[in-house]
Design an enzyme around this catalytic site. Structure first.
Site, short mmCIF file in Angstrom:
data_model
loop_
_atom_site.label_atom_id
_atom_site.label_comp_id
_atom_site.label_asym_id
_atom_site.label_seq_id
_atom_site.Cartn_x
_atom_site.Cartn_y
_atom_site.Cartn_z
N GLY A 137 43.34 43.92 48.73
CA GLY A 137 41.98 43.85 48.25
C GLY A 137 41.84 42.92 47.08
N ALA A 138 42.71 43.10 46.08
CA ALA A 138 42.72 42.25 44.91
C ALA A 138 44.07 42.42 44.23
CB ALA A 138 41.59 42.63 43.95
N MET A 139 44.42 41.46 43.39
CA MET A 139 45.71 41.50 42.72
C MET A 139 45.55 41.01 41.29
SD MET A 139 48.89 42.14 42.74
CE MET A 139 49.94 41.89 41.32
N GLU A 140 46.07 41.80 40.34
CA GLU A 140 45.79 41.61 38.92
C GLU A 140 46.68 40.58 38.25
OE1 GLU A 140 48.68 45.22 39.04
OE2 GLU A 140 47.05 44.43 40.26
N HIS A 156 38.25 46.97 37.51
CA HIS A 156 39.59 47.55 37.72
C HIS A 156 40.67 46.52 37.42
CE1 HIS A 156 42.52 49.96 40.31
NE2 HIS A 156 43.12 48.78 40.20
N GLU A 157 40.54 45.34 38.02
CA GLU A 157 41.58 44.33 37.84
C GLU A 157 41.67 43.85 36.39
OE1 GLU A 157 42.33 45.06 41.71
OE2 GLU A 157 43.58 44.06 40.21
N HIS A 193 43.83 46.00 34.24
CA HIS A 193 45.26 45.73 34.40
C HIS A 193 45.77 44.64 33.46
CE1 HIS A 193 46.48 48.29 37.65
NE2 HIS A 193 45.64 47.79 38.53
N GLU A 242 47.80 52.34 38.56
CA GLU A 242 46.57 52.24 39.35
C GLU A 242 45.54 53.28 38.94
OE1 GLU A 242 45.73 49.84 41.26
OE2 GLU A 242 47.66 48.88 40.93
#
Length: 389
Positions: free
Chosen positions: A256-259, A290-291, A294, A313
């Site tokens: 979905g997404a990566m920080e 959210h990201e 992180h 998470e």
């Protein structure tokens, strides 16, 4: 390929201090492979044997402290480093690496709309070794300094500010100490919208064929990003620890997404092509929040091993909902949390204890509709341990 165990990682962490990776990528060598040249500077605390991970198409040369090593000693993904003496060492590796079409390592995508090609990395959990040789565990942080050669009409993005040197050469600013799985690059003829906030460059990027759709939402995306950034600075005593904040919406992303610090990647379904509900816009905003959480908890402060990913998470999810509610127009996000996330949490806590290592993205369980940090309709959001490391 051998899978690194926790015991092996703990042993290697007691032996090594890894200082710096100097990585040079040539992304102009063809459609199947790219060239990767890496110099790693590290210190051994005692005399010992160890190994480094790499998954090459071809391992061309290896030297340790100026002395050649036999590339044929590569066993699966492990290159032995024998008879290390206590003190400083320099390992140089030249290899040809394979592009991925499934999101691991360096993903290559050609847009059917206009024929343009895009590359981006996704290195979590253990896919950094598909791009460069690496002591591939989260607690062996190092400085990463990356240069790249790309076609002349491309731009190059990385964890730090990138500078065009001419003739397709790019230089990324050295990173602070970061974990191997958080290194990120993206190359291609990106369409970019750039601004500045609190003295730092901010940018959003997508493939050119999606430019009108990104432009239509650019103000909303950048406004939410700035609002969350300002609120996190009110919450945390530690300032944002990186030199820029780019968000790239990339094609065929397998999560979905990566920080990645300074270069967060999102699946480009978040660049909406048609009218969507406000709930879908809230979902996208939640992933942004959210990201960004992180950047502090996950990137600046990082788990030692993957069995702590639940805390990484859970913290980002909690902070994302809270910050979105406090700082943006989406003031009712806790309703979404109560309807979608809380029940899923109950299911998770009632399940049998997990195995020591979390599932890889390719083996993630099927998620309930529209949950965690992945994407809006029509694709379900993936569980946190798969979606947004």
């Amino acid at each position: 390929m051998s899978v690194l165990t926790r015991d092996e990682a703990q042993t290697r962490a007691t032996l090594l201090d890894v200082h710096r990776y100097t990585i040079d990528l040539d992304l102009t060598t063809g459609d199947e492979t790219f060239d990767s040249k890496t110099v790693i500077r590290f210190t051994a605390r005692t005399d010992a044997d160890t190994f480094i991970e790499v998954k090459p198409a071809e391992l061309r040369s290896v030297t340790l402290d100026g002395q050649p090593l036999d590339p044929e000693t590569l066993d699966g993904n492990r290159l032995p480093l024998k008879n290390l003496t206590a003190g400083a060492h320099e390992l140089s590796v030249e290899a040809s690496m394979r592009y991925s079409r499934t999101g691991e390592g360096m993903h290559r995508f050609t847009d059917p709309t206009d024929g343009e090609t895009y590359l981006y990395s996704n290195l979590c959990m253990d896919d950094a070794q598909r791009v460069f040789p690496v002591f591939d565990q989260p607690d062996l942080k190092a400085v990463f300094e990356i240069t790249a050669t790309v076609p002349d009409h491309w731009t190059f993005l990385a964890n730090g500010v990138t500078t065009a040197l001419g003739d397709g050469r790019w230089q990324a600013a050295p990173t602070p100490l970061i974990s191997t799985y958080l290194v990120a690059v993206a190359a291609g003829p990106w369409h970019s919208v750039r601004t500045e906030h609190r003295g730092l460059p901010f940018g959003i990027h997508c493939r050119r064929s999606l430019a009108p759709h990104l432009d239509a939402d650019a103000d909303e995306l950048l406004t939410i990003t700035k609002q969350c950034y300002d609120r996190y600075h009110e919450k945390f005593e530690e300032p944002y620890p990186f030199d820029s904040y780019d968000q790239a919406f990339v094609p065929e992303f397998n999560a979905g997404a990566m920080e990645n610090p300074g270069l967060v990647t999102f699946r480009d379904e978040f660049v909406y092509r048609s009218a969507v509900t406000d709930t879908e816009r809230q979902t996208r905003a939640m992933v942004i929040a959210h990201e960004m959480a992180h950047m502090w908890f996950g990137d600046l402060v990082t788990l030692r091993w993957w069995d702590d990913i639940w805390l990484n998470e859970s913290f980002a999810e909690y902070m994302g909902y809270q910050t979105l509610t406090e700082a943006t127009r989406f003031a009712d996000t806790w309703t979404d949390f109560g309807v979608v996330r809380k029940a899923w949490g109950y299911d998770a806590t009632s399940a049998p204890p997990p195995t020591p290592s979390p599932p890889t993205p390719s083996s993630c369980p099927t998620p309930p509709p529209r949950c965690s940090t992945s994407t809006a309709s029509p694709t379900p959001r993936a569980p946190p341990h798969c979606a947004s490391w």
